[in-house]
Design a protein around this motif. Structure first.
Motif, PDB file in Angstrom:
ATOM      1  N   LEU A 323       0.833  -1.205   0.000  1.00 54.41           N
ATOM      2  CA  LEU A 323       0.000   0.000   0.000  1.00 54.41           C
ATOM      3  C   LEU A 323       0.865   1.251   0.000  1.00 54.41           C
ATOM      4  N   PRO A 324       0.363   2.339  -0.603  1.00 56.77           N
ATOM      5  CA  PRO A 324       1.082   3.607  -0.495  1.00 56.77           C
ATOM      6  C   PRO A 324       1.040   4.109   0.945  1.00 56.77           C
ATOM      7  N   GLU A 325       2.087   4.800   1.377  1.00 56.70           N
ATOM      8  CA  GLU A 325       2.088   5.346   2.722  1.00 56.70           C
ATOM      9  C   GLU A 325       0.997   6.400   2.857  1.00 56.70           C
ATOM     10  N   SER A 326       0.227   6.310   3.933  1.00 53.89           N
ATOM     11  CA  SER A 326      -0.867   7.248   4.163  1.00 53.89           C
ATOM     12  C   SER A 326      -1.265   7.190   5.625  1.00 53.89           C
ATOM     13  N   ALA A 327      -2.113   8.130   6.035  1.00 55.60           N
ATOM     14  CA  ALA A 327      -2.614   8.120   7.410  1.00 55.60           C
ATOM     15  C   ALA A 327      -3.412   6.854   7.674  1.00 55.60           C
ATOM     16  N   ASN A 328      -4.091   6.331   6.649  1.00 52.57           N
ATOM     17  CA  ASN A 328      -4.912   5.129   6.841  1.00 52.57           C
ATOM     18  C   ASN A 328      -4.058   3.875   6.927  1.00 52.57           C
ATOM     19  N   GLN A 329      -2.963   3.827   6.138  1.00 48.18           N
ATOM     20  CA  GLN A 329      -2.026   2.726   6.309  1.00 48.18           C
ATOM     21  C   GLN A 329      -1.427   2.776   7.712  1.00 48.18           C
ATOM     22  N   ALA A 330      -1.122   3.991   8.179  1.00 50.89           N
ATOM     23  CA  ALA A 330      -0.599   4.154   9.536  1.00 50.89           C
ATOM     24  C   ALA A 330      -1.618   3.706  10.577  1.00 50.89           C
ATOM     25  N   GLY A 331      -2.901   3.905  10.272  1.00 52.81           N
ATOM     26  CA  GLY A 331      -3.944   3.453  11.187  1.00 52.81           C
ATOM     27  C   GLY A 331      -3.963   1.942  11.318  1.00 52.81           C
ATOM     28  N   LEU A 332      -3.746   1.254  10.201  1.00 54.77           N
ATOM     29  CA  LEU A 332      -3.675  -0.203  10.243  1.00 54.77           C
ATOM     30  C   LEU A 332      -2.464  -0.662  11.050  1.00 54.77           C
ATOM     31  N   ILE A 333      -1.338   0.000  10.848  1.00 48.75           N
ATOM     32  CA  ILE A 333      -0.159  -0.317  11.648  1.00 48.75           C
ATOM     33  C   ILE A 333      -0.444  -0.029  13.120  1.00 48.75           C
ATOM     34  N   GLY A 334      -1.172   1.053  13.374  1.00 46.47           N
ATOM     35  CA  GLY A 334      -1.543   1.399  14.737  1.00 46.47           C
ATOM     36  C   GLY A 334      -2.335   0.302  15.422  1.00 46.47           C
ATOM     37  N   LEU A 335      -3.155  -0.415  14.655  1.00 51.34           N
ATOM     38  CA  LEU A 335      -3.905  -1.541  15.230  1.00 51.34           C
ATOM     39  C   LEU A 335      -2.962  -2.614  15.763  1.00 51.34           C
ATOM     40  N   THR A 336      -1.883  -2.866  15.039  1.00 46.70           N
ATOM     41  CA  THR A 336      -0.928  -3.872  15.498  1.00 46.70           C
ATOM     42  C   THR A 336      -0.244  -3.403  16.781  1.00 46.70           C
ATOM     43  N   GLU A 337       0.047  -2.101  16.857  1.00 43.69           N
ATOM     44  CA  GLU A 337       0.690  -1.557  18.054  1.00 43.69           C
ATOM     45  C   GLU A 337      -0.279  -1.572  19.242  1.00 43.69           C
ATOM     46  N   PHE A 338      -1.545  -1.296  18.958  1.00 41.18           N
ATOM     47  CA  PHE A 338      -2.564  -1.331  20.011  1.00 41.18           C
ATOM     48  C   PHE A 338      -2.660  -2.728  20.615  1.00 41.18           C
ATOM     49  N   LEU A 339      -2.677  -3.749  19.750  1.00 37.15           N
ATOM     50  CA  LEU A 339      -2.775  -5.125  20.241  1.00 37.15           C
ATOM     51  C   LEU A 339      -1.515  -5.506  21.020  1.00 37.15           C
ATOM     52  N   ALA A 340      -0.371  -5.030  20.562  1.00 31.98           N
ATOM     53  CA  ALA A 340       0.869  -5.312  21.283  1.00 31.98           C
ATOM     54  C   ALA A 340       0.824  -4.706  22.687  1.00 31.98           C
ATOM     55  N   ARG A 341       0.274  -3.493  22.783  1.00 36.77           N
ATOM     56  CA  ARG A 341       0.162  -2.829  24.087  1.00 36.77           C
ATOM     57  C   ARG A 341      -0.809  -3.574  25.000  1.00 36.77           C
ATOM     58  N   GLN A 342      -1.935  -4.001  24.447  1.00 34.22           N
ATOM     59  CA  GLN A 342      -2.913  -4.755  25.243  1.00 34.22           C
ATOM     60  C   GLN A 342      -2.305  -6.051  25.762  1.00 34.22           C
ATOM     61  N   THR A 343      -1.488  -6.680  24.927  1.00 31.62           N
ATOM     62  CA  THR A 343      -0.833  -7.927  25.332  1.00 31.62           C
ATOM     63  C   THR A 343       0.157  -7.673  26.465  1.00 31.62           C
ATOM     64  N   GLU A 344       0.905  -6.582  26.359  1.00 29.02           N
ATOM     65  CA  GLU A 344       1.866  -6.241  27.404  1.00 29.02           C
ATOM     66  C   GLU A 344       1.180  -6.068  28.759  1.00 29.02           C
ATOM     67  N   LYS A 345      -0.023  -5.495  28.742  1.00 28.37           N
ATOM     68  CA  LYS A 345      -0.743  -5.254  29.995  1.00 28.37           C
ATOM     69  C   LYS A 345      -1.076  -6.560  30.721  1.00 28.37           C
ATOM     70  N   LEU A 346      -1.240  -7.638  29.961  1.00 33.96           N
ATOM     71  CA  LEU A 346      -1.526  -8.928  30.591  1.00 33.96           C
ATOM     72  C   LEU A 346      -0.350  -9.413  31.424  1.00 33.96           C
ATOM     73  N   GLY A 347       0.840  -8.931  31.087  1.00 34.46           N
ATOM     74  CA  GLY A 347       2.035  -9.365  31.793  1.00 34.46           C
ATOM     75  C   GLY A 347       2.001  -9.055  33.276  1.00 34.46           C
ATOM     76  N   VAL A 348       1.213  -8.069  33.667  1.00 37.91           N
ATOM     77  CA  VAL A 348       1.091  -7.713  35.083  1.00 37.91           C
ATOM     78  C   VAL A 348       0.498  -8.874  35.871  1.00 37.91           C
ATOM     79  N   CYS A 349      -0.485  -9.555  35.256  1.00 37.01           N
ATOM     80  CA  CYS A 349      -1.138 -10.689  35.921  1.00 37.01           C
ATOM     81  C   CYS A 349      -0.376 -11.998  35.714  1.00 37.01           C
ATOM     82  N   ALA A 350       0.340 -12.091  34.587  1.00 40.32           N
ATOM     83  CA  ALA A 350       1.007 -13.345  34.244  1.00 40.32           C
ATOM     84  C   ALA A 350       2.289 -13.547  35.027  1.00 40.32           C
TER      85      ALA A 350
END
Length: 350
Positions: A323-350
Motif C-alpha cells: 500500500l502507499p504510505e498514508s494516514a490510513n495505512q498508519a492506522g492499520l499499523i496502529g492496530l498492530t501496536e494497540f494489540l501489542a500494548r494490550q498484550t503487554e498489559k496482561l504481563g502484570v497478571c502473568a
C-alpha cells in the motif's frame, strides 16, 4: 465495482504525519468515527427487520457494541486503498452480524454469563433462544449480502461464515485432546477468528476497486492480525481479569480447550507434571485453576506466547508494504501496536 450504493462516506483525516502511528484505540478509531457511527446506526435499524416477537433479542444483541474492530478494519482498508462509500457501511454491518452470531453461539457452548460487561443473551433468555437467534443473525447477514448486484460479495460472506463455523467445530473436536498439535491449533485460530478479520480487509478494498495485489496484501494483513488477536484472547482467558476484560474468563480450561500456553507447558513438562495437568483438565473444577497457572508460570508460557503474538504482528505489518504510505495505512499499523500494548498489559497478571 460491487457496491450496492456508492455514495461517498466522508471520513476526516487527522493532521498527523503520514508516518505517525498511535497505539491507543481512540487515535486509531477517531479518523473513521463517522463511519463507525453509521455502522452502529444501521445495525440498530436492522432490529426492526426481525419478527416483533424476536425484537427484544435483536435489540439486545445488536446495540451492545464493543470496539467495532471489524468495521474499523473495513474502513481503514477502504481508505488505504481507495475511497469509502455507503456500501462499506453495509458490508461492515454484515460482517459484524456474523461476528455477533458467533459470539451468541460461543457463549452457549462456553456457558459464559458475561459478555461486554453485561449478561449474555443465553444468560438472559436461555440456550435454546440464544442458539436459534444466532441462526437468525447468520441468515439475516446473508440476506443483506445478497442485496449486492453481483454474487461475489454474498459468496465471500457465505464462505467466510462456513470457515468460521468449521473452525469452531474443529476446536470442539479437539477438546481435552493432549495430542492436539500447534499446527492444528493455529489452523483453528485462522479459521474461527482470523477469517473475519481477513474478510473485513479484503472486502473493504474490493469495494473501492483496489487492484488484486492490494486486496491480497490486506487480506493477509487481516489473517495475521486476526491470528495474533485470538492468541491474545486465549492468553487473556488465562492471565487476565474479568473486571478489565468485561467478560467471563477461565472458560477455555473449564471446557477443555487447549490453547497455546497449555500446549507450550505440555511440551516442557515432566511426566509427572503432564499427568497432573491432564488430570486437572479432564476432571476440571475451579480449584484446579491455581495449579495449572502455576505450571504455566514455571515454564514462562506467557512470555513465549507474547513472542509468537509479536511475530504475527510483525508479519501483518510487512504485508502492508503493498500500500502507499498514508494516514490510513498508519492506522492499520496502529492496530498492530494497540494489540501489542494490550498484550503487554496482561504481563502484570502473568
Amino acid at each position: 465495482m460491487f457496491a450496492a450504493d456508492t455514495r461517498a462516506v466522508v471520513v476526516p483525516v487527522t493532521g498527523a504525519s503520514q508516518k505517525e502511528t498511535h497505539a491507543t484505540w481512540k487515535h486509531i478509531a477517531e479518523p473513521v468515527e463517522p463511519f463507525l457511527e453509521a455502522v452502529a446506526q444501521r445495525l440498530e435499524k436492522q432490529v426492526r427487520e426481525f419478527d416483533p416477537a424476536i425484537v427484544p433479542y435483536a435489540e439486545y444483541a445488536l446495540t451492545g457494541q464493543g470496539k467495532q474492530l471489524r468495521p474499523a478494519l473495513v474502513a481503514l482498508s477502504a481508505n488505504a486503498s481507495g475511497t469509502l462509500n455507503d456500501s462499506h457501511v453495509t458490508i461492515a454491518v454484515i460482517i459484524e452480524m456474523v461476528h455477533l452470531a458467533t459470539l451468541v453461539h460461543d457463549d452457549v457452548m462456553d456457558e459464559a454469563e458475561i459478555r461486554r460487561g453485561r449478561l449474555t443473551l443465553a444468560a438472559n433468555w436461555g440456550n435454546e433462544i440464544a442458539v436459534l437467534f444466532g441462526d437468525c443473525l447468520f441468515a439475516h447477514a446473508l440476506k443483506l449480502a445478497a442485496s449486492f448486484p453481483t454474487p461475489e460479495i454474498c459468496r465471500a460472506v457465505a464462505m467466510a461464515t462456513n470457515t468460521v463455523c468449521s473452525g469452531e467445530i474443529l476446536q470442539t473436536q479437539q477438546r481435552r485432546n493432549f495430542q492436539f498439535s500447534q499446527p492444528e491449533y493455529f489452523k483453528v485460530l485462522e479459521m474461527k477468528t482470523a477469517e473475519l478479520f481477513a474478510l473485513s480487509c479484503d472486502l473493504g478494498a474490493c469495494l473501492t476497486g483496489a487492484p488484486a495485489v492490494q486486496r491480497n496484501g490486506l487480506r493477509q494483513f487481516g489473517m495475521a492480525l486476526g491470528t495474533a488477536y485470538q492468541l491474545y484472547d486465549d492468553c487473556l482467558d488465562l492471565f487476565g481479569s474479568e473486571a478489565a476484560a468485561g467478560k467471563s474468563l477461565g472458560t477455555d480450561l473449564a471446557k477443555g480447550k487447549l490453547t497455546l500456553p497449555i500446549l507450550l507447558a505440555w511440551e516442557q513438562a515432566t511426566v509427572e507434571e503432564k499427568a497432573t495437568l491432564q488430570g486437572n483438565i479432564l476432571k476440571w473444577e475451579p480449584g484446579h485453576f491455581a495449579p495449572v497457572i502455576e505450571l504455566l508460570r514455571k515454564y514462562k508460557t506467557f512470555a513465549k506466547s507474547v513472542e509468537i503474538i509479536n511475530q504475527y504482528l510483525e508479519k501483518s505489518r510487512q504485508t502492508l508494504k503493498v500500500l502507499p504510505e498514508s494516514a490510513n495505512q498508519a492506522g492499520l499499523i496502529g492496530l498492530t501496536e494497540f494489540l501489542a500494548r494490550q498484550t503487554e498489559k496482561l504481563g502484570v497478571c502473568a
